[in-house]
Design a protein around this motif. Structure first.
Motif, PDB file in Angstrom:
ATOM      1  N   GLY A 271      33.686   0.059  -1.328  1.00  0.00           N
ATOM      2  CA  GLY A 271      34.873  -0.260  -2.093  1.00  0.00           C
ATOM      3  C   GLY A 271      34.794   0.313  -3.499  1.00  0.00           C
ATOM      4  N   GLY A 272      35.548  -0.279  -4.384  1.00  0.00           N
ATOM      5  CA  GLY A 272      35.650   0.264  -5.726  1.00  0.00           C
ATOM      6  C   GLY A 272      36.740   1.313  -5.794  1.00  0.00           C
ATOM      7  N   PHE A 273      36.975   1.831  -6.971  1.00  0.00           N
ATOM      8  CA  PHE A 273      38.028   2.831  -7.156  1.00  0.00           C
ATOM      9  C   PHE A 273      37.432   4.228  -7.037  1.00  0.00           C
ATOM     10  N   HIS A 274      37.998   5.009  -6.144  1.00  0.00           N
ATOM     11  CA  HIS A 274      37.534   6.366  -5.861  1.00  0.00           C
ATOM     12  C   HIS A 274      38.525   7.375  -6.449  1.00  0.00           C
ATOM     13  N   SER A 275      38.252   8.645  -6.207  1.00  0.00           N
ATOM     14  CA  SER A 275      39.244   9.678  -6.518  1.00  0.00           C
ATOM     15  C   SER A 275      40.243   9.664  -5.365  1.00  0.00           C
ATOM     16  N   PHE A 276      41.151   8.693  -5.425  1.00  0.00           N
ATOM     17  CA  PHE A 276      42.016   8.403  -4.283  1.00  0.00           C
ATOM     18  C   PHE A 276      42.851   9.598  -3.854  1.00  0.00           C
ATOM     19  N   GLU A 277      43.309  10.405  -4.815  1.00  0.00           N
ATOM     20  CA  GLU A 277      44.159  11.535  -4.428  1.00  0.00           C
ATOM     21  C   GLU A 277      43.410  12.503  -3.526  1.00  0.00           C
ATOM     22  N   HIS A 278      42.085  12.568  -3.649  1.00  0.00           N
ATOM     23  CA  HIS A 278      41.287  13.424  -2.775  1.00  0.00           C
ATOM     24  C   HIS A 278      41.091  12.769  -1.412  1.00  0.00           C
ATOM     25  N   ARG A 279      40.622  11.531  -1.407  1.00  0.00           N
ATOM     26  CA  ARG A 279      40.383  10.856  -0.125  1.00  0.00           C
ATOM     27  C   ARG A 279      41.663  10.771   0.694  1.00  0.00           C
ATOM     28  N   TRP A 280      42.781  10.469   0.048  1.00  0.00           N
ATOM     29  CA  TRP A 280      44.020  10.264   0.784  1.00  0.00           C
ATOM     30  C   TRP A 280      44.607  11.575   1.311  1.00  0.00           C
TER      31      TRP A 280
END
Length: 437
Positions: free
Chosen positions: A318-327
């Motif tokens: 969990g935690g905040f990731h580089s969401f634009e990359h993962r998504w």
């Protein structure tokens, strides 16, 4: 909107809604990504045009860290714009459902069940998560090979240090260019003892270019397990990163219990992404290491039970990731499926065979990677007489050819022909090596 509010009541109803139907707080639709027209199967020239890679060099080291092809780059940018415009609403509108959709896209490519996939940031993170979570006792033995990467070596040693388990390292072959399946299997079986609980291997060795016969190794381990009680059975774990995105293989049929790979190499996925797949027995043998921000959070809040959470989501950090990359990862899997997995395998093996055949003709070159495509994949390792691997890399870079040296105690020069290359580039690279005589 607070996380607790989202995770309860009306929030769960939103989570069940299709992403395409979700609206943001300002009543605008989420940005559409992956709008590049579909590419035709085996269209290698068309594929090359999707990459912003400079044409000033011949790129024979893209396996290290992929350039983002246009569908992936477009998806990243679409998510980035939405986050920058309204980060709180965009995250709350997607975080409960989008990881499941990413896992579904990965499962469609891998031939596995989506709920058995965990999402990570890299192969190294995946290895560390799996090995750190293994349930081991002080007298248990972990068997690995001397051919593995630093990330495997240290992850296993750290786990052994914390549990008292022992790490045993064996050579699976003596001469990489002459490796055979019987040799690998004989050394594997000889290395397994009554105390062995884990066998950890690397599908394709970035040190030599050898591709292990993982299916045959899995069958050998299964025969040993058939004679053991459940508590004494061996888990078979595979670092698959340098076969993943090349080999036309359903991972569920590979025979391993855990499969770990980064997706920002041969898959052309966003930088900072990776996957772990585990079968039911494997996940039962491992504990979570980092708290998940999946429905496990809802369990902590007291609104649901752990058995309602897909195991892969529970194991995803969990935690905040580089969401634009993962998504944006689904676009990479979609691109590979459009090209055709069988076509991808055939093309990369074709270019690698051309490379190996050319190098083998040169008297000043020693080739370490097997000629047999059944025992090799996308990496070609070799020596040039009288030169260090680093000197070979520098010499070719001066001629506009980017290659690499293997990051091991024994370092070799390394080519990695991939889908963005063509036959003419391979011939130019071979001519540059020939000129070093």
């Amino acid at each position: 909107m607070h996380r607790r509010t989202f995770l309860t009541g009306a929030g769960l109803a939103v989570a069940a809604t299709s992403l395409s139907q979700l609206t943001l707080a300002d009543n605008t639709q989420p940005p559409q990504s992956g709008v590049t027209p579909p590419i035709a199967p085996a269209d290698w020239q068309g594929l090359r045009k999707l990459f912003p890679l400079t044409y000033d060099y011949i790129h024979l080291a893209t396996f290290l860290l992929a350039s983002h092809p246009k569908p992936v780059a477009d998806a990243i940018e679409a998510h980035r714009r939405a986050f920058d415009s309204n980060p709180a609403d965009y995250w709350h509108a997607h975080f409960m459902t989008i990881d499941g959709q990413i896992c579904a896209s990965a499962a469609g490519y891998m031939g596995v069940r989506a709920e058995q996939i965990a999402l990570t940031d890299s192969t190294t993170m995946g290895l560390a998560l799996v090995y750190s979570g293994l349930k081991l006792a002080a007298d248990d033995e972990i068997l690995q090979s001397v051919h593995d990467h630093y990330s495997t070596d240290l992850s296993l040693q750290l786990r052994a240090d914390r549990t008292g388990a022992k790490v045993k390292r064996i050579a699976l072959y003596k001469h990489p260019a002459a490796v055979s399946e019987p040799e690998v299997l004989a050394n594997l079986k000889a290395g397994i003892s009554d105390r062995t609980r884990v066998v950890a291997v690397t599908w394709v060795h970035s040190s030599t270019g050898v591709k292990l016969p993982v299916r045959a190794m899995a069958d050998a381990i299964a025969k040993i397990n058939a004679k053991r009680s459940e508590s004494q059975q061996i888990l078979f774990l595979v670092d698959g990163v340098h076969g993943f995105g090349i080999e036309d293989q359903d991972i569920s049929q590979l025979g391993c219990d855990f499969f770990i790979a980064g997706t920002h190499k041969w898959i052309f996925g966003p930088r900072g992404t990776g996957v772990i797949w585990g079968n039911g027995r494997a996940w039962q043998s491992s504990n979570a290491v980092i708290p998940s921000f999946s429905q496990s959070y809802d369990v902590w809040l007291g609104n649901s039970s752990q058995d309602q959470v897909p195991i892969g989501e529970h194991m995803s950090p969990g935690g905040f990731h580089s969401f634009e990359h993962r998504w944006a990862l689904p676009q990479a899997f979609a691109l590979h499926l459009q090209l055709g997995k069988a076509n991808v395998q055939k093309r990369i093996h074709q270019l690698n065979s051309q490379t190996k055949q050319g190098l083998a003709k040169m008297p000043h070159v020693t080739l370490y990677t097997p000629m047999d495509p059944g025992l090799s994949s996308g990496l070609v390792c070799f020596d040039v007489k009288g030169m260090s691997a680093d000197d070979v890399v520098k010499a070719l870079h001066s001629k506009g050819i980017i290659m690499s040296a293997t990051p091991y105690r024994q370092s070799y020069a390394r080519f990695a022909p991939s889908l963005i290359n063509n036959e003419q580039e391979i011939e130019r690279a071979l001519a540059a090596i020939a000129a070093l005589a």
